[in-house]
Write an enzyme that holds these catalytic residues in place. Structure first.
Site, PDB file in Angstrom:
ATOM      1  N   ASP A  43       0.819  -1.208   0.000  1.00 60.94           N
ATOM      2  CA  ASP A  43       0.000   0.000   0.000  1.00 60.94           C
ATOM      3  C   ASP A  43       0.856   1.262   0.000  1.00 60.94           C
ATOM      4  OD1 ASP A  43      -2.235   1.576   0.117  1.00 60.94           O
ATOM      5  OD2 ASP A  43      -2.617   1.256   2.237  1.00 60.94           O
ATOM      6  N   HIS A  60       3.908   2.238  -8.676  1.00 57.52           N
ATOM      7  CA  HIS A  60       3.755   0.802  -8.913  1.00 57.52           C
ATOM      8  C   HIS A  60       5.068   0.197  -9.410  1.00 57.52           C
ATOM      9  CE1 HIS A  60      -0.465   1.188  -8.169  1.00 57.52           C
ATOM     10  NE2 HIS A  60      -0.724   1.879  -9.276  1.00 57.52           N
ATOM     11  N   LEU A 154      10.361 -20.968   0.118  1.00 54.60           N
ATOM     12  CA  LEU A 154       9.294 -20.037   0.488  1.00 54.60           C
ATOM     13  C   LEU A 154       8.194 -20.122  -0.556  1.00 54.60           C
ATOM     14  CD1 LEU A 154       9.376 -16.496   1.879  1.00 54.60           C
ATOM     15  CD2 LEU A 154       8.389 -16.757  -0.396  1.00 54.60           C
TER      16      LEU A 154
END
Length: 330
Positions: A43, A60, A154
């Site tokens: 965010d 972005h 991961l």
């Protein structure tokens, strides 16, 4: 090449993630206090760009490098699952120009980064809905999933065209169809049965729900999985975020007393209720508190029972609920 990871495993052909440019090392958090699953709301991209007189798209773009750095930091600390909110079911309400940019950007990020993610042992998964999602985005996500399916350092879940309420509604719809067809007794429906119909049924519950940018809400992300998550909200905008901020959040998490509805640990009972505030420095140290095991641990292991809109439902996406694009002020 052999690479030894923090949790003591060796695996042939896996490289260590690139180090942080500053040379920073992860904090020495005891392994049992490191969150297994971190949900991250990316965010603040739009606000970061606006403050610098730049187009929103520049925020972005900067977020791509931040995400890759955070993945590296998660691996260094020993986090096993990282789920990130990239595009929500509500982000379609943005302008057509911004939606087109975000669709293409998410597709290209996956394409650009899959080689590196594979090299450091990351398994890429996608959670979200198929309807409306560009076919080229789905294609890149599925290619990344197939290529990295055997990695186990991961798991990075890209939540694209994702919404927490939508996920629960989709799961409930599947159960409803079984009931209507006479294949399921509604009295037998329980939490485990619904969990099996979520986009990623084998995903563990979220331990740490992390949101930078100063906003303090979930924005429809991982609602089911975050029932007992510890919430940490930081002020840093996502383009200024890096693995050190992730480590800071994990350090805060490690000092929390997780009870899962049970009795508070004797040592932590002496700590005021306000100890949950992330800025408090008088929290009990790791050595001063006991770890309360999750009574539901292991309970959710179940058996997996061109750019145009597409139909159907994704089974393995990113999103948010406040009518703003992922990575921006939500």
């Amino acid at each position: 090449m052999l690479s030894r990871h923090r949790w003591g495993r060796e695996r042939s052909g896996v490289s260590a993630p690139d180090p942080h440019p500053s040379g920073a090392q992860p904090p020495a958090i005891p392994r049992e206090l490191v969150p297994n699953h971190v949900a991250l709301v990316m965010d603040g991209n739009g606000r970061w760009a606006r403050a610098r007189g730049l187009p929103r798209t520049e925020g972005h773009r900067r977020g791509e490098a931040v995400l890759i750095d955070v993945v590296g930091g998660a691996i260094e600390l020993g986090v096993k699952w990282l789920s990130v909110y990239a595009f929500s079911t509500e982000n379609w309400k943005r302008s057509p120009e911004e939606v087109r940019f975000l669709m293409g950007f998410n597709r290209d990020v996956i394409r650009r980064q899959v080689d590196y993610l594979d090299s450091i042992g990351v398994r890429v998964r996608w959670a979200g809905r198929r309807p409306r999602l560009w076919r080229s985005v789905i294609r890149e996500l599925e290619i990344a999933q197939e290529r990295t399916k055997d990695n186990d350092v991961l798991t990075l879940t890209m939540c694209v065209n994702y919404g927490g309420r939508a996920e629960i509604a989709d799961a409930a719809r599947e159960l409803g169809r079984l009931v209507a067809a006479g294949k399921l007794n509604p009295e037998r429906i329980d939490e485990r049965m619904l969990t099996r119909r979520l986009y990623e049924p084998n995903m563990p519950d979220v331990d740490l729900f992390l949101r930078p940018s100063g906003e303090q809400r979930t924005s429809n992300f991982m609602l089911w999985q975050s029932a007992y998550a510890e919430m940490v909200f930081l002020d840093t905008l996502f383009p200024d975020f890096d693995r050190r901020e992730l480590w800071k959040a994990c350090d805060i998490y490690a000092r929390r007393d997780r009870r899962f509805g049970g009795v508070k640990t004797p040592v932590a009972a002496d700590v005021p209720a306000t100890e949950t505030h992330p800025e408090r420095e008088d929290l009990p140290s790791w050595e001063e508190r006991e770890v309360t095991p999750d009574p539901t641990d292991g309970e959710w292991d179940v058996e997996p029972g061109d750019d145009e809109d597409t139909e159907g439902k994704g089974g393995d996406g990113v999103g948010e609920a406040d009518q703003r694009p992922a990575g921006d002020a939500r």
